[in-house]
Design a protein around this motif. Sequence first.
Motif, PDB file in Angstrom:
ATOM      1  N   ASN A 140       1.229  -5.958  63.111  1.00  0.00           N
ATOM      2  CA  ASN A 140       1.824  -4.754  63.725  1.00  0.00           C
ATOM      3  C   ASN A 140       0.983  -3.492  63.551  1.00  0.00           C
ATOM      4  OD1 ASN A 140       4.372  -5.615  64.969  1.00  0.00           O
ATOM      5  ND2 ASN A 140       4.943  -6.192  62.878  1.00  0.00           N
ATOM      6  N   ALA A 148       1.318  -0.908  66.264  1.00  0.00           N
ATOM      7  CA  ALA A 148       2.553  -0.126  66.254  1.00  0.00           C
ATOM      8  C   ALA A 148       2.544   0.956  65.182  1.00  0.00           C
ATOM      9  CB  ALA A 148       3.752  -1.051  66.049  1.00  0.00           C
ATOM     10  N   PHE A 149       1.689   0.813  64.164  1.00  0.00           N
ATOM     11  CA  PHE A 149       1.599   1.826  63.117  1.00  0.00           C
ATOM     12  C   PHE A 149       0.644   2.969  63.475  1.00  0.00           C
ATOM     13  CE2 PHE A 149       3.294  -1.491  60.203  1.00  0.00           C
ATOM     14  CZ  PHE A 149       4.295  -0.741  59.611  1.00  0.00           C
ATOM     15  N   PHE A 166       1.458  -7.372  68.079  1.00  0.00           N
ATOM     16  CA  PHE A 166       2.478  -6.497  67.477  1.00  0.00           C
ATOM     17  C   PHE A 166       3.814  -6.733  68.159  1.00  0.00           C
ATOM     18  CE2 PHE A 166       0.780  -4.192  71.042  1.00  0.00           C
ATOM     19  CZ  PHE A 166       1.805  -3.394  71.534  1.00  0.00           C
ATOM     20  N   ARG A 187       8.937  -1.017  68.542  1.00  0.00           N
ATOM     21  CA  ARG A 187       8.265  -0.247  67.497  1.00  0.00           C
ATOM     22  C   ARG A 187       7.640   1.031  68.041  1.00  0.00           C
ATOM     23  NH1 ARG A 187       7.044  -2.777  62.624  1.00  0.00           N
ATOM     24  NH2 ARG A 187       8.006  -4.812  62.388  1.00  0.00           N
TER      25      ARG A 187
END
Length: 200
Positions: A122, A125-126, A153, A157
Amino acid sequence: MVEQSAWMKQVEADPGHSHWYVERFRAMAAAGQDLDGEARLVDAMVGRGARILDAGCGPGRLGGHLHRAGHTVVGVDVDPVLIAAAEEDHPGPRWIVADLAELDLPAHGIPEPFDVVVSAGNVMAFLAPSTRAEVIRRIAAHLAPDGRAVLGFGAGRGYPFEEFLEHAAAAGLAPDVLLSTWDLRPFRDDSDFLVAVLSR
């Protein structure tokens, strides 16, 4: 100044978060859980001795597996706690603390290009929303002409899959294959995860 990623905002709010994350994966590994699915997919895409960039490598589980499989691996993460864990638990790859939005590996003395750039866990998404397109552009810039990016990912999110694919297209990357899991299940309109295999 690059906008801070959601990951580093979380670390700032909870200084113990990175250490918890490292220990969580160490415990999962000690319990015998399979943590190598992403690495197996990437390993199947290349011959022995490929050059692989693990973008957002975290504590190094994916890059460490690929190194043990015989590849030359460079791992990059913005979190120094995660890089320290990668160095301790998975010696062999070159681990670097750097922000993917400012990724410039030749500045670290690392030759290019890479056969594969992989980003799992992910990471996409971060990313800070303002850096997403730039990160994908920099990933594309580090690829060999026939190289591929493998980016995965989850949905929900804050980074819609459609927007991600638009950013990839703007960076000159087109989908070879879209999957819904790292074990090769096809992507569907209602999939809650995306693994995009992209090339020029």
